[in-house]
Design an enzyme around this catalytic site. Structure first.
Site, mmCIF file in Angstrom:
data_model
loop_
_atom_site.group_PDB
_atom_site.id
_atom_site.type_symbol
_atom_site.label_atom_id
_atom_site.label_comp_id
_atom_site.label_asym_id
_atom_site.label_seq_id
_atom_site.Cartn_x
_atom_site.Cartn_y
_atom_site.Cartn_z
ATOM 1 N N TYR A 60 62.150 62.817 54.524
ATOM 2 C CA TYR A 60 62.116 64.089 54.138
ATOM 3 C C TYR A 60 63.278 64.902 54.796
ATOM 4 O O TYR A 60 64.101 65.573 54.010
ATOM 5 C CB TYR A 60 60.753 64.656 54.271
ATOM 6 C CG TYR A 60 60.663 66.094 53.701
ATOM 7 C CD1 TYR A 60 60.783 66.246 52.364
ATOM 8 C CD2 TYR A 60 60.709 67.095 54.695
ATOM 9 C CE1 TYR A 60 60.661 67.556 51.721
ATOM 10 C CE2 TYR A 60 60.598 68.469 54.179
ATOM 11 C CZ TYR A 60 60.703 68.614 52.717
ATOM 12 O OH TYR A 60 60.696 70.031 52.208
ATOM 13 N N LYS A 96 66.493 66.902 53.017
ATOM 14 C CA LYS A 96 66.651 68.429 53.061
ATOM 15 C C LYS A 96 68.089 68.441 53.708
ATOM 16 O O LYS A 96 68.800 69.359 53.821
ATOM 17 C CB LYS A 96 65.634 69.053 53.716
ATOM 18 C CG LYS A 96 64.597 69.136 52.856
ATOM 19 C CD LYS A 96 64.783 69.914 51.486
ATOM 20 C CE LYS A 96 63.658 69.921 50.611
ATOM 21 N NZ LYS A 96 63.946 70.815 49.512
HETATM 22 P P1 NDP Z 1 54.560 72.732 45.579
HETATM 23 O O1 NDP Z 1 53.973 71.205 45.726
HETATM 24 O O2 NDP Z 1 53.474 73.714 45.376
HETATM 25 O O3 NDP Z 1 55.408 72.704 44.458
HETATM 26 C C1 NDP Z 1 56.377 71.612 44.112
HETATM 27 C C2 NDP Z 1 56.952 71.664 42.629
HETATM 28 O O4 NDP Z 1 57.965 70.843 42.402
HETATM 29 C C3 NDP Z 1 55.864 71.736 41.548
HETATM 30 O O5 NDP Z 1 55.920 72.628 40.519
HETATM 31 C C4 NDP Z 1 56.188 70.177 41.149
HETATM 32 O O6 NDP Z 1 55.501 70.252 39.657
HETATM 33 C C5 NDP Z 1 57.530 70.232 41.168
HETATM 34 N N1 NDP Z 1 58.078 68.573 40.924
HETATM 35 C C6 NDP Z 1 57.829 67.883 42.046
HETATM 36 N N2 NDP Z 1 58.392 66.779 41.610
HETATM 37 C C7 NDP Z 1 59.066 67.151 40.294
HETATM 38 C C8 NDP Z 1 59.771 66.283 39.652
HETATM 39 N N3 NDP Z 1 60.158 64.888 39.938
HETATM 40 N N4 NDP Z 1 60.459 66.883 38.470
HETATM 41 C C9 NDP Z 1 60.197 68.149 38.261
HETATM 42 N N5 NDP Z 1 59.571 68.843 39.174
HETATM 43 C C10 NDP Z 1 58.822 68.120 39.975
HETATM 44 O O7 NDP Z 1 55.543 72.690 46.851
HETATM 45 P P2 NDP Z 1 56.289 73.925 47.131
HETATM 46 O O8 NDP Z 1 56.520 74.968 46.317
HETATM 47 O O9 NDP Z 1 56.116 73.989 48.757
HETATM 48 O O10 NDP Z 1 57.964 73.085 47.202
HETATM 49 C C11 NDP Z 1 59.062 73.516 46.655
HETATM 50 C C12 NDP Z 1 60.090 73.239 47.233
HETATM 51 O O11 NDP Z 1 60.171 74.019 48.390
HETATM 52 C C13 NDP Z 1 60.308 71.795 47.487
HETATM 53 O O12 NDP Z 1 61.915 71.284 47.512
HETATM 54 C C14 NDP Z 1 60.212 71.776 49.190
HETATM 55 O O13 NDP Z 1 60.822 70.520 49.682
HETATM 56 C C15 NDP Z 1 60.486 73.050 49.682
HETATM 57 N N6 NDP Z 1 60.114 73.493 50.778
HETATM 58 C C16 NDP Z 1 58.624 73.528 51.031
HETATM 59 C C17 NDP Z 1 58.157 74.164 52.207
HETATM 60 C C18 NDP Z 1 56.604 73.974 52.582
HETATM 61 O O14 NDP Z 1 56.323 74.371 53.435
HETATM 62 N N7 NDP Z 1 55.809 74.137 51.384
HETATM 63 C C19 NDP Z 1 59.140 74.570 53.276
HETATM 64 C C20 NDP Z 1 60.463 74.149 53.090
HETATM 65 C C21 NDP Z 1 60.837 74.004 51.778
HETATM 66 P P3 NDP Z 1 55.130 69.253 38.565
HETATM 67 O O15 NDP Z 1 54.256 68.296 39.733
HETATM 68 O O16 NDP Z 1 54.359 69.803 37.586
HETATM 69 O O17 NDP Z 1 56.227 68.316 38.329
HETATM 70 C C1 8X3 Z 2 58.768 71.808 54.421
HETATM 71 C C2 8X3 Z 2 58.797 72.284 55.909
HETATM 72 O O1 8X3 Z 2 58.508 71.657 58.323
HETATM 73 O O2 8X3 Z 2 57.160 70.417 56.705
HETATM 74 O O3 8X3 Z 2 60.124 71.583 54.139
HETATM 75 O O4 8X3 Z 2 59.314 70.098 56.775
HETATM 76 S S1 8X3 Z 2 58.354 70.954 56.941
#
Ligand code: NDP
Ligand code: 8X3
Length: 257
Positions: free
Chosen positions: A157, A161
């Site tokens: 992961y 990133k």
């Molecule tokens: P969620 O799981 O709440 O949302 C993820 C979204 O991505 C969903 O809408 C899902 O929709 C979509 N998704 C996943 N796989 C696919 C795919 N193959 N094709 C299209 N859509 C996809 O997580 P977050 O909102 O937290 O995550 C969003 C982004 O933020 C990610 O890139 C994550 O790495 C990043 N992030 C998150 C953090 C956290 O702590 N939550 C911190 C830092 C970064 P569906 O399943 O309907 O396809």
């Molecule tokens: C999501 C935040 O700290 O779980 O990118 O990697 S962490």
């Protein structure tokens, strides 16, 4: 501050968390939005709710960003009124598992690499030529604190990133003469569906991630994305690291009893 009224904003992964919050935030500012993800029914419900609340145009379609052909075909066949994309939010992404490298399942690696890196590349590659032709556009990637620091049990992961960080930087260099902005918003702990997905639906493990602290919300991240998208034309917010007040680094978190 630049207005977002009437701009076309393309958001991946808009069924949940940060992507969904971005969809509402851009619509609230008067932007017309293109939203996509794999869960079409949920996506369409969100689209309808946004249309009702904000009276903007919303175009929603099913997309798995892992599928190169699906990405190219769907973006290349966008209706005329939707194909001049002003802002791309590369948000779709996930973590699978939190395991020591040697105990991990390589299937998890494939899914993370195919979504977080290759998916982002495909979508960007499909949308960028139009921006270059119009000499105008803004690409905002959702990276992570995991793109700056590696942590135990997070090899792949964190690698994905770190890749987003490198792609953001190189792309900014490659498009410097095209009037295209490239930015990354890099959050720490955000309470969304992220941990549920990471732990394969294990609610207890997911809740424990945020125990004793007030994590960021998707809306907090969307605020930063909107800030980034509304600066005057001579300003590029290259990168924002956004942490919860109780988080100091990827691994150092202060939890109250
Ligand atoms: P969620 O799981 O709440 O949302 C993820 C979204 O991505 C969903 O809408 C899902 O929709 C979509 N998704 C996943 N796989 C696919 C795919 N193959 N094709 C299209 N859509 C996809 O997580 P977050 O909102 O937290 O995550 C969003 C982004 O933020 C990610 O890139 C994550 O790495 C990043 N992030 C998150 C953090 C956290 O702590 N939550 C911190 C830092 C970064 P569906 O399943 O309907 O396809
Ligand atoms: C999501 C935040 O700290 O779980 O990118 O990697 S962490």
């Amino acid at each position: 501050m630049q207005s977002l009224k009437g701009k076309i904003v393309f958001i991946t992964g808009a069924t949940s968390g940060i992507g969904k919050a971005c969809a509402y935030a851009f619509a609230k500012e008067g932007a017309n939005i293109i939203i996509n993800a794999r869960r079409l029914e949920l996506l369409n419900e969100i689209a309808e709710d946004i249309r009702k609340k904000y009276n903007v145009k919303v175009y929603s379609f099913k997309l798995n960003v892992q599928n190169r052909e699906e990405v190219f075909n769907s973006i290349n066949s966008l209706p005329d009124e939707w194909n001049r994309i002003d802002i791309l939010i590369n948000n779709a992404g996930l973590a699978r598992g939190l395991n020591k490298f040697y105990e991990d399942n390589p299937d998890n690696w494939e899914e993370m690499i195919d979504t977080n890196i290759k998916g982002l590349l495909y979508v960007t590659y499909a949308i960028l030529p139009g921006m270059i032709e119009r000499k105008s556009g803004h690409i905002i990637n959702i990276g992570s604190i995991a793109g700056h620091e590696a942590y135990p049990r997070g090899a792949v992961y964190c690698a994905t990133k770190h890749a987003v960080d490198a792609i953001t930087k190189s792309l900014r260099m490659d498009t410097i003469d095209k009037n295209i902005l490239v930015s990354t918003i890099d959050p720490g702990l955000v309470e969304t569906n992220f941990s549920r997905v990471r732990f394969d639906g294990d609610e207890e493990k997911a809740k424990a991630v945020y125990k004793g602290l007030t994590p960021l919300t998707g809306e907090d991240v969307a605020d930063a994305v909107i800030f980034c998208a509304t600066r005057p034309p001579h300003v590029n917010v290259a990168q924002i690291t956004l942490l919860a007040a109780q988080q100091a680094s990827a691994t150092i978190v202060y939890r109250k009893e």
